[in-house]
Every structure is written in C-alpha cells, then in structure tokens.
Scaffold this active site. Structure first.
Site, PDB file in Angstrom:
ATOM      1  N   ASP A 169      -5.748 -13.547   9.372  1.00  0.00           N
ATOM      2  CA  ASP A 169      -4.581 -13.442   8.474  1.00  0.00           C
ATOM      3  C   ASP A 169      -3.422 -14.345   8.888  1.00  0.00           C
ATOM      4  OD1 ASP A 169      -5.760 -11.670   6.735  1.00  0.00           O
ATOM      5  OD2 ASP A 169      -4.796  -9.892   7.549  1.00  0.00           O
TER       6      ASP A 169
ATOM      7  N   GLU B 155      -8.834 -13.724  -1.499  1.00  0.00           N
ATOM      8  CA  GLU B 155      -8.113 -13.998  -0.249  1.00  0.00           C
ATOM      9  C   GLU B 155      -8.820 -15.127   0.499  1.00  0.00           C
ATOM     10  OE1 GLU B 155      -6.571 -10.779   2.093  1.00  0.00           O
ATOM     11  OE2 GLU B 155      -7.125 -11.764   3.964  1.00  0.00           O
TER      12      GLU B 155
ATOM     13  N   HIS C 224       0.883  -1.172   0.000  1.00  0.00           N
ATOM     14  CA  HIS C 224       0.000   0.000   0.000  1.00  0.00           C
ATOM     15  C   HIS C 224       0.918   1.219   0.000  1.00  0.00           C
ATOM     16  CE1 HIS C 224      -2.303  -3.043   2.338  1.00  0.00           C
ATOM     17  NE2 HIS C 224      -3.386  -2.490   1.851  1.00  0.00           N
TER      18      HIS C 224
ATOM     19  N   ASP D 227       2.306   1.953   3.358  1.00  0.00           N
ATOM     20  CA  ASP D 227       3.288   1.016   3.939  1.00  0.00           C
ATOM     21  C   ASP D 227       4.711   1.508   3.707  1.00  0.00           C
ATOM     22  OD1 ASP D 227       1.090  -0.664   4.261  1.00  0.00           O
ATOM     23  OD2 ASP D 227       1.522  -1.779   2.412  1.00  0.00           O
TER      24      ASP D 227
ATOM     25  N   HIS E 122     -10.865 -14.114   3.574  1.00  0.00           N
ATOM     26  CA  HIS E 122     -12.082 -13.380   3.196  1.00  0.00           C
ATOM     27  C   HIS E 122     -13.141 -14.360   2.685  1.00  0.00           C
ATOM     28  CE1 HIS E 122      -9.632  -9.428   2.370  1.00  0.00           C
ATOM     29  NE2 HIS E 122      -9.468  -9.906   3.598  1.00  0.00           N
TER      30      HIS E 122
ATOM     31  N   ASP F 237     -10.869 -11.863  10.654  1.00  0.00           N
ATOM     32  CA  ASP F 237      -9.798 -11.920   9.658  1.00  0.00           C
ATOM     33  C   ASP F 237      -8.455 -12.049  10.378  1.00  0.00           C
ATOM     34  OD1 ASP F 237      -8.706 -11.817   7.150  1.00  0.00           O
ATOM     35  OD2 ASP F 237      -8.866  -9.652   6.931  1.00  0.00           O
TER      36      ASP F 237
HETATM   37  C1  XUL Z   1      -7.550  -6.541   4.386  1.00  0.00           C
HETATM   38  C2  XUL Z   1      -6.746  -6.974   3.220  1.00  0.00           C
HETATM   39  C3  XUL Z   1      -5.875  -5.938   2.615  1.00  0.00           C
HETATM   40  C4  XUL Z   1      -5.795  -6.038   1.127  1.00  0.00           C
HETATM   41  C5  XUL Z   1      -5.043  -4.916   0.479  1.00  0.00           C
HETATM   42  O1  XUL Z   1      -8.365  -7.531   4.892  1.00  0.00           O
HETATM   43  O2  XUL Z   1      -6.786  -8.108   2.839  1.00  0.00           O
HETATM   44  O3  XUL Z   1      -4.614  -6.022   3.181  1.00  0.00           O
HETATM   45  O4  XUL Z   1      -5.211  -7.233   0.736  1.00  0.00           O
HETATM   46  O5  XUL Z   1      -5.548  -3.668   0.825  1.00  0.00           O
HETATM   47 CO    CO Z   2      -5.786  -9.148   1.348  1.00  0.00          CO
END
Ligand code: XUL
Ligand code: CO
Length: 438
Positions: A307, A266, A99, A102, A269, A305
């Site tokens: 991650d 993702e 991003h 970042d 997600h 989420d």
């Molecule tokens: C948030 C997510 C983000 C996107 C990019 O859940 O996945 O990091 O991948 O903005």
């Molecule tokens: Co993402």
C-alpha cells in the site's frame, strides 16, 4: 479552531518549484482532456490509513500517533474528523472513503457501535457542509474482529453472517446519509486456506445472496449510486474469492449482480494477482464494469500488499489512459488506499506522501491525454487488425461466415500472407517520446 497540522495550504507552484510543500504538476483548475484536473482525478483520502494507521507491522509497534490529542475513544474519533477535514482542505482533496470501524470505536456491543456511529455522522456532515467535501464511498470492516476469522459473507456460522449483514446495513445507511455514490465490498476474509474444510460453492452462494439483499435494501431506500467489488487475489487468506477482475465478473454474472456492481481496481491488488494495474482496469472497462480506483503501488521485491503511495509515473499514465478511454470517472474516483512507510512517521510525511501521489497522477493524466492526442499508438493498434475490415475478415466480423467457408477460403489461399510486426519496442519508444520528447 485547533490546527492539527502545522502545515500551510498546498498550492500549485509549477514544475520548477523545489518547495516540498507545493504541487509541481497538480493544478486543480487546469483543463486537461476537456475537464479541470480536479474533476478528472477526483482524489479521495482513505480514512483508515490517513487517520488510523500508526505504522504497526507484525514485527513492531506503531511509530505514528493517531490519537490527535484525544483521550477517550469518541474524543479521538471527533478529533480525527477535524484532522481529516483540515488535511483534505489543505491538500485540496474533495472526497473521502471510510470503513464503519474507521470512524468510531466498536464498543462492547453492536448497539454501542451503532450509537457511536449515529453520534459521529452528523458531526462529519457539519464539516462536509463547510468545505464542500464529499464521500466517495463507504464500506464495512468485516475482517478485523476475531468473529470474522472464517469470513463474513462466506462464514461457516450463520450468526456471524447476520452480524455482517447488520454492519453492512448500517454502513449503507451512513454512506447514504453522507451522500456517497459508492459502496465497496472488499472481500476481507472471504476466501479459504484449505478445501479440506471449505465448501466453496456454498460459501459463494451465500456471499452472492448477501450482496443481493444489500442491493435490494439500498435501492429500496432510494440509493442510486454504484456498488463495487474490489478484487484481490490473496492476503489475508491464501485464496481470496475475488481473485481478479475476470473472476469477479464471472461471479457477478453467475449470480445476476452485474447490473448493480462495478469494480474498484486497486493497483497493488492487480500486481499481487500477477497482472498489471492497466490490465485490471482494461478488463473492467471493456466489460462495462469500470467503477473506481484505489491508487497505490506495491513493491515488486516484497510481493505483499505494501500500500505505498503511487510514485511510478509510467504506471499512472497507463492507468489514466484507461480512465480517459472510459470517458473518465462517473461515481468513482482515485482513492489513495496508501500509507507512508513505517519510518516516515511524521505529520509532514502524510502531506509529502499525498503531494507525491497527487503529482504522480497529475503527470499520468497529462501523459495519457498526450498519448491519445498524439494518436500514434491508437492508430497502430487499430491498423494491426486491418485484415478484418475487408474480404473474409469483414465476414468474420459480421459473423456471416461459417467454419466450412473459412476452411475453404484457407485452402484456396495457397500461402498465408506474412504476419506483420508487433513493433512492441517502437510503441514503447513512443510512450517515452510522449513523456520526454518535445
Ligand atoms: C485491503 C483494501 C481495503 C479496501 C477497503 O487490501 O484494499 O482497504 O480498499 O476495504
Ligand atoms: Co483497497
């Protein structure tokens, strides 16, 4: 040259190795399904989690130091670049995703933010040239700053919408300058909490317009890469507009954006939207919209989420099955949108997490390839529809039989033939056989 990580280059030692700092399954140059594993998997480092995430959660402060020895904002930013390239080099990762926010501090104004970006981008390019590391995709962070509390492209305030446009324009410039072939729109705060204060049709139309002018801008500058939308059903808002792959496809079609956009799927997600990772990849693929992957996994007992780095080989295999069926990646790849757990706070943990994720997807790729070569599952699925190959079934497929014809045929049948078995358990045992059999 300063070394940030006191860890050697990670090499492939094979499945019998017990060395934690070695790959057991990822062998970059080994050919699987006609291409070296590194080209099939196209691993990418996520700048935000890896170089930025310090383990902060809503109950406690960070547990990891990500200043990389820097004192000022820009010194930290430069050290992050060096640390990131050292990490990618040592892990044999050829791509990164970022991003705008970042990379550098935002400073006190949009001008300062853009100047900081202009300073860091040539520095990143220098490092890229040394190690043939490439940018997989870029994006703009349109969710972190309080100005985006009501959304960015779906904001109720036109000035905020323009601020987002400025960030997108600059993030596109940077992505192009870094040679990226992907630009992601993840709908950060594009959603709502209550329809009592929200004009959904208005907001979606504005969002689509922002995407359209972003595409026009980048195409006008000669950008030939992909644009992606990354679906997510909830979090941070209660109802994210880009709920899942099917919702996003309908949005793209409604606003005529489907030619320029693909999907970045993702795993975490997907499961938040009550779908499997494979389902979301499959929906994207059969609609010609499969683009890229954010590789991670959630925790079914937590339901947000999380991650996590992907370690579930079964899910990775079914995901790679979809990728291979798609003919592999083109502009996309496997971005580890994943972070070590808060208690896994050391530099070693970052490497161990990437090794775990890369080995998991290497296994997934090998299993998916074996499933396809084995052929039993594909053959079973094809055979399940055999009645559409001849007679009235073939006419349905050729779209030559009208409703009356089908009705007359049904009346002439007397008895409908007994449906065949779906054989789900048998098919699941084939997957196990492919994974663990001889
Ligand atoms: C948030 C997510 C983000 C996107 C990019 O859940 O996945 O990091 O991948 O903005
Ligand atoms: Co993402």
């Amino acid at each position: 040259m300063t070394e940030f990580f006191n860890i050697p280059k990670i090499v492939y030692e094979g499945k019998d190795s017990k060395n934690p700092f070695a790959f057991k399954h990822y062998n970059a140059d080994e050919i699987v399904a006609g291409k070296p594993m590194k080209e099939q998997l196209k691993f990418a480092m996520s700048w935000w989690h890896t170089l930025g995430g310090d383990g902060t959660d809503m109950f406690g402060a960070g547990t990891a130091d990500k200043s990389f020895g820097g004192k000022t904002g820009m010194e930290i930013a430069r050290n992050k670049v060096l640390a990131g390239f050292e990490l990618m080099h040592k892990l044999g990762i050829s791509y990164f995703c970022f991003h705008d926010k970042d990379l550098v501090p935002e400073g006190d104004s949009l001008q300062e933010f853009q100047q900081n970006l202009d300073e860091i981008v040539p520095f990143i390019k220098e490092q890229m040239a040394k190690d043939s590391i490439r940018c997989l995709w870029g994006t703009a962070n349109l969710f972190n700053h309080p100005r985006y509390m009501h959304g960015a492209g779906t904001a109720c305030n036109a000035d905020v919408y323009c601020y987002a446009a400025a960030q997108i324009k600059k993030a596109l410039d940077i992505t192009m300058a870094l040679g990226g072939n992907g630009y992601v729109f993840w709908g950060g705060r594009e959603g709502y909490e209550t329809l009592l204060n929200t004009d959904m049709a208005f907001e979606l139309e504005n969002m689509a317009y922002l995407m359209k002018i972003a595409v026009e801008y980048a195409r006008g500058k000669g950008y030939t890469g992909d644009f992606y939308i990354e679906p997510k059903p909830k979090e941070p808002t209660k109802h994210q507009y880009d709920f899942d792959a099917a919702t996003v496809l309908a949005f793209l079609q409604k606003y005529g954006l489907e030619k320029d956009f693909k999907l970045n799927i993702e795993a975490n997600h997907a499961t938040l939207s009550a779908h499997t990772f494979q389902h979301e990849l499959h929906v994207a693929r059969i609609n010609g919209a499969f683009g890229s992957i954010d590789a991670n996994q959630g925790d079914p007992l937590l339901g947000w989420d999380t991650d996590q780095f992907p370690t579930n080989v079964y899910d990775a295999a079914l995901a790679m099955y979809e990728v291979l069926k798609n003919g592999g990646f083109t502009n996309g790849g496997l971005n580890f949108d994943a972070k070590p757990r808060r208690a896994s706070h050391t530099y070693e943990d970052i490497f161990l997490s990437y090794i775990a994720g890369m080995d998991t997807f290497a296994l997934g790729l090998k299993i998916a390839d074996k499933m396809i070569r084995d052929g039993r599952i594909d053959a079973f699925r094809a055979d399940r529809y055999a009645s559409f190959r001849e007679g009235m079934g073939a006419k349905i497929r050729a779209k030559t039989a009208d409703l009356c014809t089908l009705s007359d045929y049904a009346l002439s049948l007397g008895r409908v033939s007994e449906p065949s078995s779906g054989r789900q358990e048998y098919l699941e045992s084939i997957v196990n056989d492919v994974m663990f059999g001889g």
